[in-house]
Write an enzyme that holds these catalytic residues in place. Structure first.
Site, mmCIF file in Angstrom:
data_model
loop_
_atom_site.group_PDB
_atom_site.id
_atom_site.type_symbol
_atom_site.label_atom_id
_atom_site.label_comp_id
_atom_site.label_asym_id
_atom_site.label_seq_id
_atom_site.Cartn_x
_atom_site.Cartn_y
_atom_site.Cartn_z
ATOM 1 N N GLU A 256 86.604 -7.539 94.245
ATOM 2 C CA GLU A 256 86.411 -6.308 94.317
ATOM 3 C C GLU A 256 86.678 -5.327 92.256
ATOM 4 O OE1 GLU A 256 89.529 -4.296 96.420
ATOM 5 O OE2 GLU A 256 88.535 -5.506 98.122
ATOM 6 N N ASP B 279 83.327 -9.348 97.785
ATOM 7 C CA ASP B 279 83.736 -8.133 97.103
ATOM 8 C C ASP B 279 83.211 -7.372 98.457
ATOM 9 O OD1 ASP B 279 83.912 -5.196 96.023
ATOM 10 O OD2 ASP B 279 83.303 -5.671 94.175
ATOM 11 N N GLU C 230 85.272 -10.972 104.951
ATOM 12 C CA GLU C 230 86.213 -10.180 106.146
ATOM 13 C C GLU C 230 85.662 -9.178 106.686
ATOM 14 O OE1 GLU C 230 88.642 -8.050 103.388
ATOM 15 O OE2 GLU C 230 88.607 -10.046 101.705
HETATM 16 C C1 XIL Z 1 93.860 -5.827 103.706
HETATM 17 C C2 XIL Z 1 95.324 -5.933 104.213
HETATM 18 O O1 XIL Z 1 94.322 -6.762 106.235
HETATM 19 C C3 XIL Z 1 96.037 -5.315 105.008
HETATM 20 O O2 XIL Z 1 97.336 -5.977 105.926
HETATM 21 C C4 XIL Z 1 96.937 -4.753 103.380
HETATM 22 O O3 XIL Z 1 97.850 -3.858 103.896
HETATM 23 C C5 XIL Z 1 95.684 -3.996 102.255
HETATM 24 O O4 XIL Z 1 94.823 -5.493 102.456
HETATM 25 N N1 XIL Z 1 89.610 -6.619 101.175
HETATM 26 C C6 XIL Z 1 90.786 -7.130 100.377
HETATM 27 C C7 XIL Z 1 91.518 -7.589 101.581
HETATM 28 O O5 XIL Z 1 89.978 -8.088 99.590
HETATM 29 O O6 XIL Z 1 92.854 -9.006 101.177
HETATM 30 C C8 XIL Z 1 91.856 -6.259 102.203
HETATM 31 O O7 XIL Z 1 93.355 -7.008 103.207
HETATM 32 C C9 XIL Z 1 91.796 -5.217 102.776
HETATM 33 C C10 XIL Z 1 90.065 -4.876 101.734
#
Ligand code: XIL
Length: 388
Positions: A173, A226, A297
């Site tokens: 990111e 990202d 994700e």
């Molecule tokens: C999130 C987790 O799922 C949560 O438990 C935590 O509180 C915040 O982070 N981008 C990412 C992930 O790369 O690591 C994030 O995960 C979500 C957004």
């Protein structure tokens, strides 16, 4: 066996079509009973997609013990796992020079014992980082000292897990949400919540960070990760960064055949409105770089985020909309499976999701997890792809 799986997939897609097309309009929580299948009775998703890409999910310390991954929902369906939080800098290195690898080690070893690959997530970030990373951006260390600190951090962490991590999210990111310039070298996150390495070292921290990771574990695939990469301005900056960093590596190591940044992770935390055609455009752009892509994700909201301050009932319309999008996305992923190496969902069932209040996953139910319509549209997309 394969035939049976094919048959079952076919059957499931018929049920899905019946369901998605035939639900009674306007009812709340109106999923027909036949659409709710316990995910433990479904064919393994990792097997169904095995000729296309790996299917991943996240895991937490509660999902393992000393002998392996104990969460049967994970072991049944997924062949690659990402620690949801436990390999982030704030967990791994809460204070300078004192690493805290215990939990991450147990998780990584458990996954490997269960024959599951592990994504290392994440080395350089602006969020979930310890104070000593954050303060690099603003305290009075020199850029040279900051660069050495960053390289040492990466070398220590990657060396520690060497041979156990199949790919690393080296940088997460780096670009902000809005106000993007046209030059990646000057467009990264700055200010109070900025990326401290960028703020102190400048854009060359990217090359140096990836190089440190490559040297520490040459077998690991190195990713930039990202979100909002369906948006063309951000996708363009990521494209340019990967192109330029890889060109710099080629100049420095003319005999090296591999790229330095070998993969781009498209997080894909989608709202109700992310168009598949924008994702297609980004995939076409990234394809020109010769990198692999991971959908890293994935979750898709079933209702708008701002409308609800707490978890609302899953509406049939919202659920059907998310199902439609999941199906369209998977159609696209399957069409691009020559460059997509992994599709990772950010959670198994809605109640555990970091965005639980908008029901973004394809299963629901904490004790037993049941299919949502999205599961069936994904399977219908697979079925349609196989028939083509
Ligand atoms: C999130 C987790 O799922 C949560 O438990 C935590 O509180 C915040 O982070 N981008 C990412 C992930 O790369 O690591 C994030 O995960 C979500 C957004």
């Amino acid at each position: 066996m394969k035939k049976n799986i094919l048959k079952l997939t076919g059957l499931l897609s018929v049920i899905a079509v019946l369901f998605v097309v035939g639900g009674s309009a306007g009812a709340q929580n109106a999923q027909p009973a036949q659409s709710r299948v316990d995910m433990m009775t479904l064919p393994a998703m990792k097997d169904q997609f095995s000729q296309y890409f790996m299917i991943g999910n996240i895991f937490n310390p509660s999902d393992i013990n000393a002998s392996g991954v104990t969460n049967a929902r994970l072991t049944r369906h997924f062949n690659v796992l990402t620690a949801e939080n436990d390999m982030k800098p704030d967990k791994i290195a809460p204070t300078r020079n004192s690493f805290n690898f215990g939990t991450a080690d147990r998780m990584v070893n458990a996954a490997l014992a269960s024959n599951i690959k592990v994504v290392g997530h994440t080395l350089l970030w602006h969020s979930q980082i310890p104070g000593w990373h954050r303060s690099i951006g603003t305290n009075n260390v020199t850029p040279e000292a900051a660069l050495q600190t960053m390289k040492d951090y990466i070398t220590n962490v990657v060396t520690h897990f060497k041979g156990r991590i199949y790919c690393w999210d080296v940088l997460n990111e780096a670009f902000p949400d809005g106000g993007l310039g046209s030059d990646w070298r000057t467009s990264m996150r700055s200010g109070a919540e900025g990326n401290p390495w960028f703020m102190k070292i400048g854009a060359n921290f990217v090359y140096e960070g990836f190089l440190a990771a490559r040297l520490a574990d040459p077998d690991a695939i190195l990713y930039y990760n990202d979100y909002n990469l369906d948006q063309s301005a951000k996708a363009r900056l990521v494209h340019d960064m990967v192109r330029d960093v890889n060109a710099q590596y080629r100049r420095a190591f003319p005999n090296e055949r591999r790229l330095l940044i070998e993969g781009i992770g498209m997080q894909s935390h989608h709202n109700t409105n992310v168009s598949p055609s924008n994702i297609r455009a980004t995939l076409n752009l990234f394809r020109t770089l010769g990198v692999k892509i991971s959908i890293s994700e994935l979750d898709v909201l079933s209702q708008t985020w701002s409308q609800y301050s707490s978890r609302a009932a899953l509406t049939e319309a919202g659920s059907a909309r998310a199902a439609q999008l999941y199906g369209e996305y998977f159609t696209l992923f399957l069409e691009n499976s020559d460059i997509i190496e992994r599709v990772t969902f950010w959670g198994v069932y809605d109640e555990q999701s970091w965005r639980a209040r908008a029901n973004p996953l394809i299963f629901e139910g904490r004790t037993t997890s049941y299919t949502k319509p999205a599961y069936f549209s994904i399977m219908a997309a697979l079925d349609a792809h196989r028939r083509r």
